[in-house]
Scaffold this motif. Structure first.
Motif, PDB file in Angstrom:
ATOM      1  N   LYS A  12       0.836  -1.207   0.000  1.00 32.97           N
ATOM      2  CA  LYS A  12       0.000   0.000   0.000  1.00 32.97           C
ATOM      3  C   LYS A  12       0.873   1.261   0.000  1.00 32.97           C
ATOM      4  N   CYS A  13       1.956   1.217   0.739  1.00 36.29           N
ATOM      5  CA  CYS A  13       2.870   2.364   0.752  1.00 36.29           C
ATOM      6  C   CYS A  13       3.512   2.562  -0.617  1.00 36.29           C
ATOM      7  N   SER A  17       2.935   5.819  -2.973  1.00 31.86           N
ATOM      8  CA  SER A  17       4.147   6.586  -3.281  1.00 31.86           C
ATOM      9  C   SER A  17       4.326   6.771  -4.781  1.00 31.86           C
ATOM     10  N   VAL A  18       3.978   5.758  -5.555  1.00 27.43           N
ATOM     11  CA  VAL A  18       4.068   5.868  -7.011  1.00 27.43           C
ATOM     12  C   VAL A  18       3.082   6.909  -7.522  1.00 27.43           C
ATOM     13  N   THR A  24       6.022  11.791   1.535  1.00 31.35           N
ATOM     14  CA  THR A  24       5.269  12.654   2.458  1.00 31.35           C
ATOM     15  C   THR A  24       3.772  12.615   2.149  1.00 31.35           C
ATOM     16  N   LYS A  25       3.418  12.783   0.861  1.00 35.59           N
ATOM     17  CA  LYS A  25       1.996  12.772   0.484  1.00 35.59           C
ATOM     18  C   LYS A  25       1.388  11.379   0.655  1.00 35.59           C
ATOM     19  N   ALA A  26       2.189  10.351   0.369  1.00 35.93           N
ATOM     20  CA  ALA A  26       1.707   8.982   0.588  1.00 35.93           C
ATOM     21  C   ALA A  26       1.424   8.764   2.070  1.00 35.93           C
ATOM     22  N   VAL A  37       6.630   5.373   6.018  1.00 36.09           N
ATOM     23  CA  VAL A  37       6.466   5.029   4.602  1.00 36.09           C
ATOM     24  C   VAL A  37       7.820   4.742   3.972  1.00 36.09           C
ATOM     25  N   SER A  38       8.811   5.598   4.254  1.00 38.78           N
ATOM     26  CA  SER A  38      10.147   5.405   3.699  1.00 38.78           C
ATOM     27  C   SER A  38      10.731   4.068   4.130  1.00 38.78           C
ATOM     28  N   ARG A  39      10.485   3.705   5.389  1.00 43.28           N
ATOM     29  CA  ARG A  39      11.003   2.439   5.907  1.00 43.28           C
ATOM     30  C   ARG A  39      10.316   1.250   5.227  1.00 43.28           C
TER      31      ARG A  39
END
Length: 296
Positions: A12-13, A17-18, A24-26, A37-39
């Motif tokens: 989902k992340c 993100s795509v 940030t927006k994701a 999210v980055s992790r």
């Protein structure tokens, strides 16, 4: 067997993100922190042993591998979501009662009774579908059908709801327009002074009614309608006289929208049936509804 599938959170992340090309927006969309999210994306990249994004300062660029993976993942996520939504909306077979009935029969005869049944049996979720052709009934999705006796449902158990009686009806306004008699002064043979209304699937309705009244058949020219509810509304609006089953006309006769000054109702050779598949004969909702309706 252990499936080689990453976590749904990571997927989902990745998908969010795509679309945003921004962790940030994701994160805002998913109600997570940007670092979470980055992790998740880094864990997914380690799981696949491939870079999915190129990180350029504060910008994200999707790699070719990432684009290819996105095309594969999105339909799978959509499918998972749809499967969950279908399950959330899935009817409980033990509490759902699905009835398929002739449209006019459902509207003018079943509905006033169905409200009382629902009050007495709140444990059942009732669904009513239109029955346009008994031959198309799917016994897997229908519990009970209420239908005209000429229709046959293979491998079904049937019970007679009632014999059919028909009556000649018209609007009070039409009577007043044609003559100055009181309603009790009209005679059966006066019917020939009025325009006739027809149901296109019952071309013998008027000739049969004439015979039952001892009248000679003549011209039956007049407007024709595809469904009983159309015929009923045409009669109520003063277009002419219609031969209607009493079970469909009774409410309009009670309210005074229609009158029946041309003799009593007469029986036809036809009947209305309640039917259900053989393999549903012991279902609680079928048994309770059948016994309740047949007792009315």
């Amino acid at each position: 067997m252990r499936r080689y599938i990453p976590s749904s959170t990571a997927l989902k992340c990745f998908e969010a993100s795509v679309r945003h090309l921004s962790f940030t927006k994701a994160a805002e969309e998913l109600h997570l922190t940007q670092s979470a999210v980055s992790r998740q994306i880094r864990n997914l990249e380690e799981f696949l042993s491939r870079d999915l994004f190129i990180r350029l300062n504060k910008r994200l660029v999707l790699t070719g591998t990432g684009a290819a993976y996105y095309k594969e993942v999105v339909p799978l996520l959509d499918g998972m979501e749809n499967a969950c939504l279908r399950m959330l909306h899935r009817e409980d077979e033990k509490t759902t009662l699905t009835i398929s009935a002739l449209p006019t029969l459902a509207s003018y005869w079943l509905m006033p009774r169905l409200a009382k049944f629902q009050l007495a049996n709140p444990q059942f979720q009732i669904k009513v579908r239109s029955l346009d052709d008994a031959a198309k009934v799917d016994p897997e999705s229908i519990d009970i059908i209420l239908h005209y006796g000429g229709d046959h449902w293979p491998r079904a158990i049937s019970h007679q709801l009632m014999r059919e009686h028909v009556v000649a009806v018209c609007s009070p306004a039409l009577l007043a327009r044609i003559g100055d008699k009181t309603i009790d002064e009209w005679q059966v043979d006066d019917v020939t002074r009025f325009p006739f209304l027809h149901l296109s699937s019952r071309i013998n309705a008027w000739p049969d009614w004439m015979v039952s009244q001892g009248l000679e058949s003549g011209s039956f020219a007049g407007a024709s309608f595809a469904h009983f509810h159309m015929l009923l509304e045409a009669a109520k609006n003063g277009m002419g006289i219609a031969i209607m089953p009493t079970i469909l006309a009774e409410r309009s006769l009670q309210t005074g929208e229609l009158v029946a000054p041309f003799g009593q109702a007469v029986a036809t050779p036809h009947e209305y049936l309640l039917s259900y598949p053989v393999d549903k004969a012991d279902l609680e909702q079928v048994v309770i509804f059948r016994d309740w309706l047949l007792a009315k």
